[in-house]
Scaffold this motif. Structure first.
Motif, PDB file in Angstrom:
ATOM      1  N   SER A 198     101.412  61.851  36.134  1.00  0.00           N
ATOM      2  CA  SER A 198     101.258  63.240  35.706  1.00  0.00           C
ATOM      3  C   SER A 198     101.785  63.478  34.287  1.00  0.00           C
ATOM      4  CB  SER A 198     101.957  64.189  36.688  1.00  0.00           C
ATOM      5  OG  SER A 198     103.345  63.920  36.744  1.00  0.00           O
ATOM      6  N   GLN A 230     106.529  71.391  36.885  1.00  0.00           N
ATOM      7  CA  GLN A 230     106.371  72.799  36.529  1.00  0.00           C
ATOM      8  C   GLN A 230     107.206  73.212  35.321  1.00  0.00           C
ATOM      9  OE1 GLN A 230     103.879  74.503  38.185  1.00  0.00           O
ATOM     10  NE2 GLN A 230     103.636  72.428  39.008  1.00  0.00           N
ATOM     11  N   ARG A 269      94.301  73.425  41.694  1.00  0.00           N
ATOM     12  CA  ARG A 269      95.528  73.772  42.401  1.00  0.00           C
ATOM     13  C   ARG A 269      96.189  72.533  42.998  1.00  0.00           C
ATOM     14  NH1 ARG A 269      95.223  78.730  46.412  1.00  0.00           N
ATOM     15  NH2 ARG A 269      94.898  79.713  44.379  1.00  0.00           N
ATOM     16  N   CYS A 317     104.666  72.004  32.138  1.00  0.00           N
ATOM     17  CA  CYS A 317     103.253  72.375  32.070  1.00  0.00           C
ATOM     18  C   CYS A 317     103.082  73.824  32.496  1.00  0.00           C
ATOM     19  CB  CYS A 317     102.399  71.457  32.950  1.00  0.00           C
ATOM     20  SG  CYS A 317     102.596  71.768  34.721  1.00  0.00           S
ATOM     21  N   TYR A 318     101.913  74.390  32.196  1.00  0.00           N
ATOM     22  CA  TYR A 318     101.656  75.774  32.593  1.00  0.00           C
ATOM     23  C   TYR A 318     100.153  76.006  32.653  1.00  0.00           C
ATOM     24  CZ  TYR A 318     102.149  80.834  32.904  1.00  0.00           C
ATOM     25  OH  TYR A 318     102.093  82.145  33.336  1.00  0.00           O
ATOM     26  N   ARG A 319      99.747  76.832  33.623  1.00  0.00           N
ATOM     27  CA  ARG A 319      98.331  77.195  33.712  1.00  0.00           C
ATOM     28  C   ARG A 319      98.113  78.405  32.802  1.00  0.00           C
ATOM     29  NH1 ARG A 319      94.411  77.943  38.954  1.00  0.00           N
ATOM     30  NH2 ARG A 319      96.093  76.857  40.035  1.00  0.00           N
ATOM     31  N   GLU A 375      97.833  70.709  40.124  1.00  0.00           N
ATOM     32  CA  GLU A 375      98.986  71.464  39.618  1.00  0.00           C
ATOM     33  C   GLU A 375     100.227  71.220  40.471  1.00  0.00           C
ATOM     34  OE1 GLU A 375      99.744  76.000  38.011  1.00  0.00           O
ATOM     35  OE2 GLU A 375      98.498  75.709  39.795  1.00  0.00           O
ATOM     36  N   ILE A 424      95.172  73.996  32.815  1.00  0.00           N
ATOM     37  CA  ILE A 424      96.603  73.669  32.772  1.00  0.00           C
ATOM     38  C   ILE A 424      96.845  72.814  31.535  1.00  0.00           C
ATOM     39  CG2 ILE A 424      98.530  72.533  33.945  1.00  0.00           C
ATOM     40  CD1 ILE A 424      96.885  72.732  36.544  1.00  0.00           C
TER      41      ILE A 424
END
Length: 247
Positions: free
Chosen positions: A143, A188, A180, A191-193, A183, A199
């Motif tokens: 990731s 968290q 989703r 990263c951010y949507r 994500e 994302i």
């Protein structure tokens, strides 16, 4: 589910190692152990990827080092453990970087602690590994290597870094999983949507101007108005932590 492979032509050694692993595995761990007696057998039957591979350096026909190179081309995220009776490994043994180089003659001395470390590292790595399906084949992506993820219909398009022929290259693939599901596997804090369908990974942002993000590969991504305030707060927090670490 964790999958561990032992590749060795010594059946007694396999039995010993399997026993050691089972003694270390907790009752709530879901771990399967597979046995292979040659590198060719491992390659032929590798219809799924393993979290850990214990590989004998000296094997019939092809040595473990050449087998390891092929395995890494298939999946560079494998946790590789070389097992050998050779005290001084050759430089060729490290063409593919192993996590451990364990001596068989020290099995009753240092292996207990090493097995603990290996299982711990396996679980840590698994937390950051995305197991996705691309064109009916399973792919593993760390990731931290993702630049960004975009929705594509019911599926997702992932842009990420991958090592290919010892070079780091950017690739984009379409995967079956939705945004989703991806994500949930990402950190968290990093990263951010920024949009319902995008994302971004903070580490690969090179510019933010007028709520438009420019990523390392040149891709420009619009931050939605509803997400802008939260994004800037999270990105500022990320940069603050990163700055403190680099001081």
């Amino acid at each position: 589910m964790y999958k561990i492979a032992i590749c060795d032509d010594n059946l007694f050694f396999i039995k010993q190692l399997r026993t050691m692993l089972k003694e270390k595995i907790r009752s709530d761990d879901q771990i399967e152990i597979y046995e292979y007696h040659s590198g060719e057998q491992l390659l032929m039957e590798m219809d799924h990827f393993f979290d850990v591979i214990f590989m004998d350096v000296v094997l019939p026909k092809r040595d473990g080092m050449s087998i390891a190179e092929e395995l890494y081309r298939m999946n560079p995220l494998i946790l590789l453990i070389y097992c050998s009776g050779t005290i001084l490994p050759t430089t060729e043994a490290f063409q593919v970087q192993p996590y451990r180089y364990l001596l068989k003659q020290e099995m009753n001395q240092s292996w207990d602690r090493n097995i603990d470390d290996i299982l711990h590292e396996m679980k840590l790595r698994n937390q950051k590994i995305l197991k996705v399906t691309c064109e009916k084949e399973e792919r593993w992506i760390h990731s931290d290597n993702l630049l960004y993820v975009m929705t594509e219909g019911k599926h997702s398009k992932i842009t990420f870094y991958e090592n290919e022929e010892k070079q780091r290259k950017i690739k984009t693939i379409t995967v079956r999983e939705n945004i989703r599901e991806i994500e949930e596997k990402m950190d968290q804090e990093t990263c951010y949507r920024v949009h319902r369908s995008v994302i971004v990974q903070f580490n690969y942002i090179v510019q933010i101007k007028n709520n438009i993000i420019t990523m390392e590969d040149g891709q420009k991504i619009q931050i939605s108005r509803m997400k802008a305030k939260k994004f800037h707060e999270k990105f500022s927090d990320y940069m603050g932590v990163k700055y403190r670490r680099e001081k």
